[in-house]
Write an enzyme that holds these catalytic residues in place. Structure first.
Site, mmCIF file in Angstrom:
data_model
loop_
_atom_site.group_PDB
_atom_site.id
_atom_site.type_symbol
_atom_site.label_atom_id
_atom_site.label_comp_id
_atom_site.label_asym_id
_atom_site.label_seq_id
_atom_site.Cartn_x
_atom_site.Cartn_y
_atom_site.Cartn_z
ATOM 1 N N GLY A 16 0.808 -1.211 0.000
ATOM 2 C CA GLY A 16 0.000 0.000 0.000
ATOM 3 C C GLY A 16 0.845 1.266 0.000
ATOM 4 O O GLY A 16 0.500 2.255 0.627
ATOM 5 N N GLU A 139 6.928 8.029 -5.885
ATOM 6 C CA GLU A 139 6.892 6.653 -5.392
ATOM 7 C C GLU A 139 7.631 5.761 -6.380
ATOM 8 O O GLU A 139 7.372 5.818 -7.580
ATOM 9 C CB GLU A 139 5.419 6.233 -5.272
ATOM 10 C CG GLU A 139 5.241 4.805 -4.821
ATOM 11 C CD GLU A 139 3.813 4.302 -4.998
ATOM 12 O OE1 GLU A 139 2.873 5.107 -5.206
ATOM 13 O OE2 GLU A 139 3.638 3.072 -4.948
ATOM 14 N N ILE A 147 16.040 -6.298 -9.173
ATOM 15 C CA ILE A 147 17.074 -5.934 -10.148
ATOM 16 C C ILE A 147 16.655 -4.734 -10.988
ATOM 17 O O ILE A 147 17.391 -3.765 -11.145
ATOM 18 C CB ILE A 147 17.382 -7.136 -11.074
ATOM 19 C CG1 ILE A 147 18.145 -8.196 -10.280
ATOM 20 C CG2 ILE A 147 18.184 -6.688 -12.291
ATOM 21 C CD1 ILE A 147 18.535 -9.395 -11.067
ATOM 22 N N CYS A 382 -18.466 2.401 -21.195
ATOM 23 C CA CYS A 382 -17.625 2.048 -22.334
ATOM 24 C C CYS A 382 -18.136 0.774 -23.000
ATOM 25 O O CYS A 382 -19.179 0.807 -23.648
ATOM 26 C CB CYS A 382 -16.167 1.957 -21.896
ATOM 27 S SG CYS A 382 -15.042 2.334 -23.247
ATOM 28 N N HIS A 521 -15.245 7.030 -19.313
ATOM 29 C CA HIS A 521 -15.061 6.443 -17.979
ATOM 30 C C HIS A 521 -15.269 7.490 -16.881
ATOM 31 O O HIS A 521 -14.291 8.088 -16.400
ATOM 32 C CB HIS A 521 -13.662 5.837 -17.868
ATOM 33 C CG HIS A 521 -13.497 4.611 -18.701
ATOM 34 N ND1 HIS A 521 -13.825 3.363 -18.243
ATOM 35 C CD2 HIS A 521 -13.088 4.460 -19.977
ATOM 36 C CE1 HIS A 521 -13.604 2.482 -19.201
ATOM 37 N NE2 HIS A 521 -13.158 3.118 -20.266
ATOM 38 N N GLU A 523 -15.893 7.073 -13.851
ATOM 39 C CA GLU A 523 -15.349 6.645 -12.551
ATOM 40 C C GLU A 523 -13.972 7.250 -12.260
ATOM 41 O O GLU A 523 -13.577 7.388 -11.109
ATOM 42 C CB GLU A 523 -15.283 5.114 -12.481
ATOM 43 C CG GLU A 523 -14.230 4.413 -13.349
ATOM 44 C CD GLU A 523 -14.661 4.158 -14.776
ATOM 45 O OE1 GLU A 523 -15.645 4.776 -15.241
ATOM 46 O OE2 GLU A 523 -14.014 3.325 -15.450
HETATM 47 N N1 GLN Z 1 -13.254 -2.822 -26.105
HETATM 48 C C1 GLN Z 1 -14.023 -1.657 -26.318
HETATM 49 C C2 GLN Z 1 -13.336 -0.680 -27.250
HETATM 50 O O1 GLN Z 1 -12.154 -0.744 -27.424
HETATM 51 C C3 GLN Z 1 -14.379 -0.972 -25.028
HETATM 52 C C4 GLN Z 1 -13.195 -0.460 -24.298
HETATM 53 C C5 GLN Z 1 -13.483 -0.146 -22.856
HETATM 54 O O2 GLN Z 1 -14.483 -0.598 -22.310
HETATM 55 N N2 GLN Z 1 -12.621 0.592 -22.213
HETATM 56 O O3 GLN Z 1 -13.973 0.181 -27.810
#
Ligand code: GLN
Length: 549
Positions: A16, A139, A147, A382, A521, A523
Site C-alpha cells: 500500500g 513513489e 534488479i 464504455c 469512464h 469513474e
Molecule cells: N473494447 C471496447 C473498445 O475498445 C471498449 C473499451 C473499454 O471498455 N474501455 O472500444
C-alpha cells in the site's frame, strides 16, 4: 523549487505504498501546501496500457491521454490534483527515450550506460514541474532489491545529493510481520530491508511500518536504533477498514509531523482536516445499504475495476448509504436466460463496466436486456454502453445480427452488422487523429479527455446539471451514428454526442427509471469529497429501487 519526498518499499510487495503516498499528499495539503504525486515503475512495458488487468489491475487514464498505473487513481482521489502524462513513467519508457536519442545521435558518440544516461533521464523526469508545487512525492514501484529497480534507486540517490541540503527526504514502507505463536511483531525483515537500502546509498528519514497490531515502544526503539531513524519517525501504519481512514490514521501516528520535521519545518503549519473528518463521519454513520451487481470479465481481481468500486463508495458517502458492489462473471450466463435471472434478481442496480475482447459479451448483453426489461437501474460504461446499444439494436430495432467489429476481428465466423465499429478518424481539439487496423496496440486508442454535448432535457444532462461535459476515454471502437435513427426510434436515445455530432457519447431510455450508457469512464474523476454526479444519480436510483423490492 519543490521539496522532494521519495517513497520506497521493502520486505514484501503490495504494502500500500501508493495509498500511503496519497494519504501523505492529502495531509500536506491539509497543512496548506501544494503537492504533486508521481509513480516511477521499474517494469519494462512502456506503459501499463497493454497489460492485462489480471497482471496489473486497472489502467488509470489521465486527462491528457496517458495510460498509467492505478496508483495515480489513488493520488487523484486523495488530493484532487488531476494526474498528467508526466506523473507516471516506467523503465520501458525511459529506455525507449534513451534508445531514440542514441539513434538520433544526440549522445555525440558516447557509450550509452545505465549511469549516467539512464539515471539522467530518470532525474530529468523527476524534476518536471519543479517550480509548480511545494512538494513532489515520487513513489518507486516494486521493492528494494529488485534488479530492475536499481537504476531508479541510483537516480534518486544522485538526485538527493545534487539538490541543496534539506530539499529531499526518503520514506521507506515495510511490513512488521506478527508471529501469533510468540505474540510478537518482528522487526528483522525491516532491518534487512533498510540495510539493503543503505548498501545502495539511501538512508530513510521516515520509516512507515505496516502491521496488524500496535507497535510496542520497545520495538519502535529497536527499529529506530537498528535502522538509524529517529523514534518519532517510525510510523505505524495499522490495517484500516477503509482506505479513506488513512489520512487521519496516519496523522494520528505522526506521519506528517515526521516528514516536515525531516525537512526541518518546525513548527508545522496549521492543519485543517475538515474534509477528511466529514468523510470519516459519512463512512461510519450510514443510513441504509444497497446492492449493486457489476457484471464484468476481470472479476477475480477487484483491482481491475478499482476506480468503479471507489466511485460507488463515494456516491454512497454522498447518500450516506453503504454500497455493496458484487462482482459477477458475465460468461456465467452467456447463453442462459434462467441463470441471468437467478444471478441478477437480488440487486437494486446493475453496472456493466469497460472491457476488451469477446469473452463474456453475450452475458453483458443479457444483463443489459434484463435491466431494461425489469426496470432495474443500469449504468453501462464504455463496453457496457456498447453492449446496451447492441442489445437495443438486436431486440428492439430488429437488427438481429448486430454486433461489434471488435469481436469480428477476433473470430473467423461470419461478420455481424457492426453497430459498433472500428473508428479510424476523429477530431481532437482542432486536429484530426487517424489510425489503421495494423497500428501498434499500445497507445493507439481514443484516449483522454474529450468534450460531449448532452441534449437539453435528457436524463444525463439532468444528472450532471450541465449540457457540456468533459470525460476521459479509452477505447478503440465506437457506436456507429449511422444506426442512430433506427435505434432511437426503437427507444434508446443518443442523448450525448461529440461536439461535431459524429460520435455517440451517451445513450438512455426515457421510459425506464434509470438506464444510461456512456462511452467514457466517469469513474476516473470521482473523489470521496466530490463524488461523480453520474454515480450519485445512479446510486440514488438504486436506493429508490431497493425501497421498492
Ligand atoms: N473494447 C471496447 C473498445 O475498445 C471498449 C473499451 C473499454 O471498455 N474501455 O472500444
Amino acid at each position: 523549487m519543490a521539496r522532494y519526498i521519495f517513497i520506497t518499499g521493502g520486505v514484501v510487495s503490495s504494502l500500500g505504498k501508493g495509498l500511503a503516498s496519497a494519504a501523505l499528499g492529502a495531509l500536506l495539503q491539509a497543512r496548506g501546501y501544494s503537492v504533486r504525486l508521481r509513480k516511477l515503475d521499474p517494469y519494462l512495458n512502456v506503459d501499463p496500457g497493454t497489460m492485462s488487468p489480471f497482471e496489473h489491475g486497472e489502467v488509470f487514464v489521465t486527462d491528457d491521454g496517458a495510460e498509467t498505473d492505478l496508483d495515480l487513481g489513488h493520488y487523484e482521489r486523495f488530493t484532487g490534483v488531476s494526474a498528467r502524462k508526466t506523473d507516471s513513467v516506467s523503465s520501458g519508457r525511459i529506455y525507449s527515450t534513451v534508445l531514440d536519442k542514441e539513434r538520433q545521435g544526440l549522445y555525440l558518440g558516447k557509450t550509452i550506460q545505465v549511469i549516467p544516461h539512464v539515471t539522467n533521464e530518470i532525474k530529468d523526469f523527476i524534476e518536471i514541474g519543479d517550480d509548480e508545487v511545494d512538494f513532489q512525492l515520487c513513489e518507486i514501484g516494486g521493492t528494494v532489491g529488485d534488479i530492475e529497480g536499481l537504476p531508479f534507486f541510483e537516480a534518486i540517490r544522485q538526485f538527493g545529493q545534487e539538490r541543496p541540503r534539506g530539499q529531499c527526504i526518503f520514506m521507506h514502507l515495510t511490513l512488521l510481520p506478527y508471529l501469533g505463536a510468540s505474540g510478537e511483531l518482528k522487526t528483522k525483515p525491516t532491518q534487512h530491508s533498510v540495510k539493503e537500502l543503505r548498501s545502495i546509498g539511501l538512508a530513510p528519514d521516515v520509516l512507515v511500518c505496516r502491521s496488524e497490531h500496535k507497535i510496542p515502544e520497545k520495538e519502535r526503539e529497536k527499529l529506530a536504533l537498528f535502522c538509524n531513524v529517529r523514534p518519532d519517525s517510525v510510523i505505524a501504519a495499522p490495517d484500516l477498514k477503509s482506505i479513506y481512514e488513512a489520512p487521519i490514521a496516519y496523522h494520528n501516528e505522526g506521519l506528517d509531523r515526521a516528514v516536515l520535521d525531516a525537512f526541518g519545518i518546525n513548527p508545522a503549519p496549521k492543519l485543517d482536516l475538515a474534509r477528511w473528518d466529514d468523510i470519516e463521519d459519512r463512512l461510519h454513520n450510514t443510513d441504509g445499504e444497497v446492492k449493486v451487481a457489476i457484471v464484468g470479465k476481470y472479476t477475480a481481481l477487484s483491482d481491475a475495476y478499482k476506480s468503479i468500486a471507489e466511485a460507488l463508495t463515494h456516491a454512497g458517502f454522498h447518500h450516506r448509504s453503504k454500497v455493496h458492489a458484487h462482482w459477477i462473471e458475465a460468461d456465467l450466463f452467456d447463453q442462459d436466460d434462467a441463470k441471468v435471472h437467478e444471478m441478477l434478481s437480488g440487486y437494486s442496480a446493475i453496472l456493466v463496466p469497460g472491457g476488451f475482447g469477446e469473452r463474456g459479451t453475450e452475458g453483458k448483453i443479457r444483463a443489459a436486456q434484463y435491466a431494461r426489461e425489469n426496470k432495474i437501474p443500469y449504468l453501462g460504461i464504455c463496453l457496457g454502453m456498447q453492449m446496451a446499444v447492441i442489445e437495443a439494436a438486436r431486440n428492439l430495432a430488429g437488427i438481429k445480427d448486430a454486433g461489434s467489429e471488435e469481436f469480428d476481428d477476433e473470430s473467423g465466423r461470419e461478420k455481424c452488422t457492426p453497430v459498433v465499429y472500428y473508428l479510424k478518424e476523429w477530431v481532437e481539439g482542432n486536429s484530426k487523429q487517424t489510425r489503421s487496423s495494423d497500428d501498434d496496440k499500445g497507445g493507439t486508442m481514443r484516449l483522454g479527455a474529450y468534450t460531449a454535448t448532452l441534449a437539453e432535457g435528457s436524463r444525463i444532462a439532468e444528472a450532471y446539471g450541465a449540457n457540456t461535459i468533459s470525460e476521459r476515454h479509452r477505447h478503440r471502437y465506437e457506436v456507429d451514428v449511422k444506426y442512430r435513427k433506427q435505434i432511437e426510434d426503437a427507444g434508446l436515445k443518443f442523448a450525448g454526442m461529440s461536439p461535431d455530432g459524429q460520435l455517440p457519447e451517451t445513450v438512455e431510455y426515457e421510459d425506464h427509471p434509470w438506464f444510461i450508457g456512456v462511452q467514457y469512464h466517469p469513474e476516473l474523476k470521482s473523489k470521496p469529497f466530490a463524488p461523480h454526479p453520474l454515480f450519485t444519480s445512479f446510486v440514488e436510483a438504486a436506493i429508490k429501487k431497493s425501497r421498492l423490492v
